[in-house]
Design a protein around this motif. Structure first.
Motif, PDB file in Angstrom:
ATOM      1  N   ALA A 173      44.716  31.121  37.466  1.00 39.07           N
ATOM      2  CA  ALA A 173      44.287  29.732  37.293  1.00 39.07           C
ATOM      3  C   ALA A 173      44.719  28.859  38.467  1.00 39.07           C
ATOM      4  O   ALA A 173      44.155  27.772  38.679  1.00 39.07           O
ATOM      5  N   LEU A 174      45.696  29.318  39.253  1.00 40.60           N
ATOM      6  CA  LEU A 174      46.132  28.585  40.442  1.00 40.60           C
ATOM      7  C   LEU A 174      45.273  28.893  41.663  1.00 40.60           C
ATOM      8  O   LEU A 174      45.346  28.180  42.669  1.00 40.60           O
ATOM      9  N   ALA A 175      44.454  29.932  41.585  1.00 40.17           N
ATOM     10  CA  ALA A 175      43.670  30.351  42.748  1.00 40.17           C
ATOM     11  C   ALA A 175      42.726  29.273  43.268  1.00 40.17           C
ATOM     12  O   ALA A 175      42.650  29.070  44.491  1.00 40.17           O
ATOM     13  N   PRO A 176      41.988  28.544  42.410  1.00 37.82           N
ATOM     14  CA  PRO A 176      41.124  27.490  42.952  1.00 37.82           C
ATOM     15  C   PRO A 176      41.895  26.434  43.738  1.00 37.82           C
ATOM     16  O   PRO A 176      41.393  25.904  44.741  1.00 37.82           O
ATOM     17  N   LEU A 177      43.121  26.144  43.290  1.00 36.88           N
ATOM     18  CA  LEU A 177      43.964  25.187  44.002  1.00 36.88           C
ATOM     19  C   LEU A 177      44.301  25.720  45.393  1.00 36.88           C
ATOM     20  O   LEU A 177      44.235  24.989  46.397  1.00 36.88           O
ATOM     21  N   VAL A 178      44.664  26.990  45.473  1.00 38.22           N
ATOM     22  CA  VAL A 178      44.967  27.610  46.772  1.00 38.22           C
ATOM     23  C   VAL A 178      43.745  27.549  47.676  1.00 38.22           C
ATOM     24  O   VAL A 178      43.849  27.188  48.864  1.00 38.22           O
ATOM     25  N   MET A 179      42.578  27.883  47.135  1.00 34.67           N
ATOM     26  CA  MET A 179      41.354  27.853  47.941  1.00 34.67           C
ATOM     27  C   MET A 179      41.043  26.431  48.413  1.00 34.67           C
ATOM     28  O   MET A 179      40.660  26.222  49.577  1.00 34.67           O
TER      29      MET A 179
ATOM     30  N   GLU B  82      40.899  25.436  52.369  1.00 34.83           N
ATOM     31  CA  GLU B  82      39.702  24.841  52.967  1.00 34.83           C
ATOM     32  C   GLU B  82      40.005  23.476  53.572  1.00 34.83           C
ATOM     33  O   GLU B  82      39.288  23.010  54.469  1.00 34.83           O
ATOM     34  N   ALA B  83      41.093  22.829  53.108  1.00 35.90           N
ATOM     35  CA  ALA B  83      41.529  21.546  53.670  1.00 35.90           C
ATOM     36  C   ALA B  83      42.536  21.736  54.805  1.00 35.90           C
ATOM     37  O   ALA B  83      43.132  20.764  55.274  1.00 35.90           O
TER      38      ALA B  83
ATOM     39  N   ILE C 182      50.017  26.875  54.861  1.00 37.95           N
ATOM     40  CA  ILE C 182      50.469  27.952  53.989  1.00 37.95           C
ATOM     41  C   ILE C 182      49.309  28.474  53.141  1.00 37.95           C
ATOM     42  O   ILE C 182      49.151  29.691  52.963  1.00 37.95           O
ATOM     43  N   ALA C 183      48.508  27.579  52.619  1.00 33.77           N
ATOM     44  CA  ALA C 183      47.358  28.012  51.832  1.00 33.77           C
ATOM     45  C   ALA C 183      46.430  28.888  52.676  1.00 33.77           C
ATOM     46  O   ALA C 183      45.923  29.914  52.206  1.00 33.77           O
ATOM     47  N   ARG C 184      46.220  28.489  53.928  1.00 30.32           N
ATOM     48  CA  ARG C 184      45.385  29.295  54.818  1.00 30.32           C
ATOM     49  C   ARG C 184      45.988  30.681  55.011  1.00 30.32           C
ATOM     50  O   ARG C 184      45.283  31.689  54.991  1.00 30.32           O
TER      51      ARG C 184
END
Length: 286
Positions: free
Chosen positions: A203-209, A213-214, A218-220
Protein backbone atom coordinates in the motif's frame (compact mmCIF):
# COMPACT_ATOMS: atom_id res chain seq x y z
CA UNK A 1 -25.95 -23.95 -21.13
CA UNK A 2 -22.56 -24.37 -19.45
CA UNK A 3 -21.19 -21.40 -17.53
CA UNK A 4 -17.54 -20.72 -16.77
CA UNK A 5 -16.17 -19.01 -13.67
CA UNK A 6 -12.66 -17.63 -13.43
CA UNK A 7 -11.06 -16.54 -10.13
CA UNK A 8 -7.79 -14.66 -9.69
CA UNK A 9 -6.81 -14.91 -6.01
CA UNK A 10 -3.77 -12.80 -5.16
CA UNK A 11 -2.04 -11.19 -2.24
CA UNK A 12 -4.08 -7.97 -2.32
CA UNK A 13 -7.45 -8.95 -3.76
CA UNK A 14 -9.52 -11.76 -5.20
CA UNK A 15 -11.48 -11.14 -8.42
CA UNK A 16 -14.02 -13.29 -10.23
CA UNK A 17 -15.63 -13.32 -13.68
CA UNK A 18 -18.57 -15.44 -14.81
CA UNK A 19 -19.23 -15.96 -18.53
CA UNK A 20 -21.53 -18.00 -20.72
CA UNK A 21 -20.51 -20.28 -23.60
CA UNK A 22 -20.18 -17.29 -25.95
CA UNK A 23 -17.85 -15.46 -23.56
CA UNK A 24 -20.38 -12.81 -22.57
CA UNK A 25 -19.65 -11.54 -19.05
CA UNK A 26 -22.63 -12.25 -16.79
CA UNK A 27 -21.20 -11.20 -13.44
CA UNK A 28 -18.07 -10.20 -11.56
CA UNK A 29 -16.91 -10.01 -7.97
CA UNK A 30 -14.05 -8.68 -5.86
CA UNK A 31 -12.96 -9.39 -2.30
CA UNK A 32 -9.83 -9.08 -0.20
CA UNK A 33 -6.50 -10.95 -0.02
CA UNK A 34 -6.63 -14.64 -0.96
CA UNK A 35 -3.06 -15.86 -0.64
CA UNK A 36 -2.89 -19.44 0.65
CA UNK A 37 -0.92 -18.10 3.63
CA UNK A 38 -4.09 -16.65 5.18
CA UNK A 39 -5.27 -20.14 6.12
CA UNK A 40 -7.60 -22.55 4.39
CA UNK A 41 -10.78 -21.46 6.17
CA UNK A 42 -10.29 -17.79 5.32
CA UNK A 43 -9.17 -18.67 1.80
CA UNK A 44 -12.28 -20.77 1.19
CA UNK A 45 -14.53 -18.01 2.52
CA UNK A 46 -12.85 -15.42 0.30
CA UNK A 47 -13.07 -17.60 -2.82
CA UNK A 48 -16.74 -18.36 -2.14
CA UNK A 49 -17.49 -14.68 -1.56
CA UNK A 50 -15.93 -13.68 -4.89
CA UNK A 51 -17.72 -16.51 -6.67
CA UNK A 52 -21.07 -15.77 -5.02
CA UNK A 53 -20.89 -12.10 -6.02
CA UNK A 54 -20.51 -13.04 -9.68
CA UNK A 55 -23.24 -15.68 -9.47
CA UNK A 56 -25.65 -13.27 -7.77
CA UNK A 57 -25.00 -10.63 -10.44
CA UNK A 58 -25.81 -13.22 -13.10
CA UNK A 59 -28.96 -14.36 -11.31
CA UNK A 60 -28.20 -18.08 -11.70
CA UNK A 61 -30.29 -20.65 -9.87
CA UNK A 62 -28.88 -23.64 -7.98
CA UNK A 63 -29.18 -25.95 -10.99
CA UNK A 64 -27.15 -23.59 -13.15
CA UNK A 65 -24.56 -23.12 -10.39
CA UNK A 66 -24.10 -26.90 -10.19
CA UNK A 67 -23.10 -26.89 -13.86
CA UNK A 68 -20.43 -24.17 -13.60
CA UNK A 69 -16.90 -25.12 -14.65
CA UNK A 70 -14.39 -23.15 -12.63
CA UNK A 71 -10.71 -22.23 -12.89
CA UNK A 72 -8.89 -20.65 -9.95
CA UNK A 73 -5.41 -19.14 -9.84
CA UNK A 74 -4.31 -18.84 -6.22
CA UNK A 75 -1.19 -17.18 -4.82
CA UNK A 76 0.87 -19.52 -2.64
CA UNK A 77 -0.65 -22.72 -4.01
CA UNK A 78 2.82 -24.24 -4.43
CA UNK A 79 3.31 -24.44 -0.67
CA UNK A 80 3.36 -28.01 0.65
CA UNK A 81 -0.09 -29.41 1.34
CA UNK A 82 -2.08 -26.55 -0.20
CA UNK A 83 -3.24 -28.36 -3.34
CA UNK A 84 -4.35 -31.38 -1.31
CA UNK A 85 -6.25 -29.11 1.10
CA UNK A 86 -7.93 -27.28 -1.78
CA UNK A 87 -9.06 -30.59 -3.26
CA UNK A 88 -10.96 -31.29 -0.03
CA UNK A 89 -12.95 -28.05 -0.14
CA UNK A 90 -16.64 -28.30 -0.96
CA UNK A 91 -17.38 -26.06 -3.95
CA UNK A 92 -20.88 -26.37 -5.48
CA UNK A 93 -19.59 -26.49 -9.06
CA UNK A 94 -19.36 -29.16 -11.75
CA UNK A 95 -15.57 -28.92 -11.79
CA UNK A 96 -12.78 -26.84 -10.26
CA UNK A 97 -9.25 -26.59 -11.70
CA UNK A 98 -6.53 -24.99 -9.55
CA UNK A 99 -3.22 -23.39 -10.47
CA UNK A 100 -1.08 -20.48 -9.32
CA UNK A 101 -2.04 -16.87 -9.92
CA UNK A 102 1.09 -16.57 -12.05
CA UNK A 103 0.02 -19.52 -14.18
CA UNK A 104 -3.37 -18.05 -15.04
CA UNK A 105 -1.72 -14.72 -15.84
CA UNK A 106 0.56 -16.52 -18.31
CA UNK A 107 -2.26 -18.59 -19.81
CA UNK A 108 -4.27 -15.43 -20.35
CA UNK A 109 -1.37 -13.40 -21.73
CA UNK A 110 -0.51 -15.97 -24.42
CA UNK A 111 -3.87 -17.73 -24.78
CA UNK A 112 -2.33 -20.96 -23.53
CA UNK A 113 0.63 -20.88 -25.90
CA UNK A 114 4.35 -20.72 -25.18
CA UNK A 115 5.54 -17.51 -23.57
CA UNK A 116 6.11 -15.89 -20.22
CA UNK A 117 4.51 -13.32 -17.98
CA UNK A 118 6.22 -11.33 -15.27
CA UNK A 119 3.68 -10.43 -12.60
CA UNK A 120 4.56 -7.28 -10.67
CA UNK A 121 1.97 -6.58 -8.02
CA UNK A 122 1.97 -7.04 -4.26
CA UNK A 123 4.61 -9.70 -4.96
CA UNK A 124 6.53 -10.70 -8.07
CA UNK A 125 6.86 -13.93 -10.01
CA UNK A 126 7.73 -14.99 -13.55
CA UNK A 127 5.64 -17.79 -15.02
CA UNK A 128 6.88 -19.52 -18.18
CA UNK A 129 5.62 -22.03 -20.71
CA UNK A 130 8.42 -23.27 -22.97
CA UNK A 131 7.88 -26.23 -25.26
CA UNK A 132 4.65 -26.93 -23.40
CA UNK A 133 6.49 -27.18 -20.05
CA UNK A 134 5.30 -24.87 -17.27
CA UNK A 135 7.63 -23.50 -14.60
CA UNK A 136 8.21 -20.36 -12.58
CA UNK A 137 11.06 -18.12 -11.51
CA UNK A 138 10.99 -16.38 -8.13
CA UNK A 139 7.79 -15.92 -6.19
CA UNK A 140 9.07 -17.52 -3.00
CA UNK A 141 7.24 -15.09 -0.72
CA UNK A 142 7.88 -11.80 1.03
CA UNK A 143 10.35 -10.68 2.30
CA UNK A 144 12.83 -13.31 1.06
CA UNK A 145 11.64 -12.88 -2.52
CA UNK A 146 9.19 -10.64 -4.43
CA UNK A 147 11.95 -8.43 -5.83
CA UNK A 148 10.71 -5.36 -7.68
CA UNK A 149 7.22 -5.71 -6.21
CA UNK A 150 4.93 -3.33 -4.38
CA UNK A 151 5.72 -4.99 -1.05
CA UNK A 152 9.45 -4.62 -1.72
CA UNK A 153 9.03 -0.91 -2.50
CA UNK A 154 7.06 -0.43 0.71
CA UNK A 155 9.64 -2.25 2.81
CA UNK A 156 12.44 -0.09 1.39
CA UNK A 157 10.41 3.04 2.13
CA UNK A 158 9.92 1.95 5.75
CA UNK A 159 13.64 1.28 6.14
CA UNK A 160 14.45 4.74 4.78
CA UNK A 161 11.91 6.42 7.04
CA UNK A 162 13.28 4.74 10.17
CA UNK A 163 16.88 5.56 9.27
CA UNK A 164 15.87 9.17 8.66
CA UNK A 165 14.14 9.34 12.06
CA UNK A 166 17.35 8.00 13.63
CA UNK A 167 19.45 10.58 11.81
CA UNK A 168 21.38 7.83 10.01
CA UNK A 169 20.36 9.18 6.63
CA UNK A 170 19.08 12.46 5.28
CA UNK A 171 15.36 13.10 5.47
CA UNK A 172 13.57 13.46 2.16
CA UNK A 173 9.93 14.20 1.28
CA UNK A 174 9.37 10.43 1.00
CA UNK A 175 10.70 9.66 4.47
CA UNK A 176 8.63 12.49 5.95
CA UNK A 177 5.47 11.30 4.19
CA UNK A 178 5.97 7.74 5.45
CA UNK A 179 6.87 8.68 9.02
CA UNK A 180 3.88 11.06 9.20
CA UNK A 181 1.67 7.96 9.08
CA UNK A 182 3.10 6.99 12.48
CA UNK A 183 3.24 10.43 14.04
CA UNK A 184 7.00 10.46 13.36
CA UNK A 185 7.22 7.95 16.22
CA UNK A 186 9.61 5.04 15.74
CA UNK A 187 7.82 2.85 18.28
CA UNK A 188 4.50 3.28 16.48
CA UNK A 189 6.18 2.35 13.20
CA UNK A 190 7.72 -0.77 14.75
CA UNK A 191 4.35 -1.77 16.24
CA UNK A 192 2.80 -1.46 12.78
CA UNK A 193 5.54 -3.58 11.25
CA UNK A 194 4.97 -6.31 13.83
CA UNK A 195 1.54 -6.90 12.30
CA UNK A 196 2.05 -5.70 8.71
CA UNK A 197 1.27 -7.99 5.79
CA UNK A 198 2.70 -7.86 2.25
CA UNK A 199 -0.47 -6.02 1.24
CA UNK A 200 0.19 -3.40 3.94
CA UNK A 201 3.71 -2.79 2.65
CA UNK A 202 2.48 -2.74 -0.95
CA UNK A 203 0.00 0.00 0.00
CA UNK A 204 3.05 2.28 0.34
CA UNK A 205 4.20 1.58 -3.22
CA UNK A 206 2.10 4.31 -4.91
CA UNK A 207 3.62 6.82 -2.49
CA UNK A 208 7.13 5.68 -3.43
CA UNK A 209 6.28 5.94 -7.13
CA UNK A 210 4.78 9.42 -6.67
CA UNK A 211 7.91 10.74 -4.97
CA UNK A 212 10.24 9.01 -7.42
CA UNK A 213 8.40 10.69 -10.28
CA UNK A 214 8.79 13.99 -8.36
CA UNK A 215 12.57 13.37 -8.25
CA UNK A 216 12.96 12.51 -4.56
CA UNK A 217 16.49 11.09 -4.48
CA UNK A 218 15.77 8.17 -2.16
CA UNK A 219 12.49 7.28 -3.83
CA UNK A 220 14.27 7.29 -7.19
CA UNK A 221 16.98 4.98 -5.85
CA UNK A 222 14.33 2.56 -4.51
CA UNK A 223 12.46 2.46 -7.83
CA UNK A 224 15.65 2.22 -9.88
CA UNK A 225 16.75 -0.76 -7.80
CA UNK A 226 13.34 -2.38 -8.35
CA UNK A 227 13.71 -1.77 -12.10
CA UNK A 228 17.07 -3.58 -12.08
CA UNK A 229 15.44 -6.62 -10.47
CA UNK A 230 12.65 -6.54 -13.04
CA UNK A 231 15.15 -6.33 -15.89
CA UNK A 232 17.07 -9.28 -14.49
CA UNK A 233 13.82 -11.24 -14.38
CA UNK A 234 13.21 -10.43 -18.05
CA UNK A 235 16.77 -11.38 -19.06
CA UNK A 236 16.38 -14.72 -17.29
CA UNK A 237 13.00 -15.35 -18.92
CA UNK A 238 14.48 -15.08 -22.41
CA UNK A 239 17.59 -17.03 -21.40
CA UNK A 240 15.24 -19.88 -20.40
CA UNK A 241 13.88 -19.99 -23.94
CA UNK A 242 10.58 -18.16 -23.68
CA UNK A 243 9.62 -16.75 -27.10
CA UNK A 244 7.75 -13.76 -25.63
CA UNK A 245 7.32 -11.93 -22.33
CA UNK A 246 4.46 -9.75 -21.14
CA UNK A 247 4.10 -7.73 -17.96
CA UNK A 248 1.10 -8.09 -15.65
CA UNK A 249 0.07 -7.02 -12.17
CA UNK A 250 -1.03 -3.78 -10.59
CA UNK A 251 2.44 -2.19 -10.57
CA UNK A 252 3.53 -3.29 -14.05
CA UNK A 253 2.51 -0.25 -16.07
CA UNK A 254 3.86 2.20 -13.51
CA UNK A 255 7.26 0.47 -13.48
CA UNK A 256 7.47 0.22 -17.27
CA UNK A 257 8.86 3.78 -17.82
CA UNK A 258 11.71 2.98 -15.43
CA UNK A 259 12.97 0.13 -17.60
CA UNK A 260 15.57 0.64 -20.30
CA UNK A 261 14.24 1.17 -23.82
CA UNK A 262 15.94 -1.99 -25.07
CA UNK A 263 14.18 -3.99 -22.36
CA UNK A 264 10.77 -2.51 -23.16
CA UNK A 265 11.35 -3.28 -26.86
CA UNK A 266 11.54 -6.98 -25.98
CA UNK A 267 8.16 -7.04 -24.27
CA UNK A 268 4.88 -8.19 -25.80
CA UNK A 269 1.40 -6.92 -25.03
CA UNK A 270 -0.72 -9.54 -23.22
CA UNK A 271 -3.52 -11.05 -25.31
CA UNK A 272 -5.68 -11.41 -22.21
CA UNK A 273 -5.69 -10.87 -18.46
CA UNK A 274 -5.40 -13.37 -15.57
CA UNK A 275 -9.17 -13.87 -15.44
CA UNK A 276 -9.10 -14.82 -19.13
CA UNK A 277 -6.45 -17.36 -18.13
CA UNK A 278 -8.59 -18.68 -15.29
CA UNK A 279 -11.50 -19.16 -17.70
CA UNK A 280 -9.27 -21.02 -20.13
CA UNK A 281 -8.08 -23.17 -17.21
CA UNK A 282 -11.74 -23.92 -16.47
CA UNK A 283 -12.18 -25.21 -20.00
CA UNK A 284 -13.72 -22.21 -21.72
CA UNK A 285 -13.32 -22.40 -25.50
CA UNK A 286 -12.61 -26.13 -25.63
Amino acid sequence: MTHYLGIDAGGSHCRSRLVDESGAILGTGETGPANAKIGMDRLYATLRDAADQAIAAAGLDDAAVAGIRTGMGIAGIRRPGVRAALAELDFPFASVAFDTDGAIANIGAHRGGDGAVLVIGTGSIAQLRVGGRDFSIGGYGFPISDEGSGAALGLSAMRHALRALDGRTQRTPLSTAVSERFGHDTLQAVAWMDEATPKDYAALAPLVMDYAEANDAIARSIVEDAALHIERFIETIFAQGAPACALAGGLAQRMRPWLRARTVAQLSEPQGDPLDGALLLAGFGR
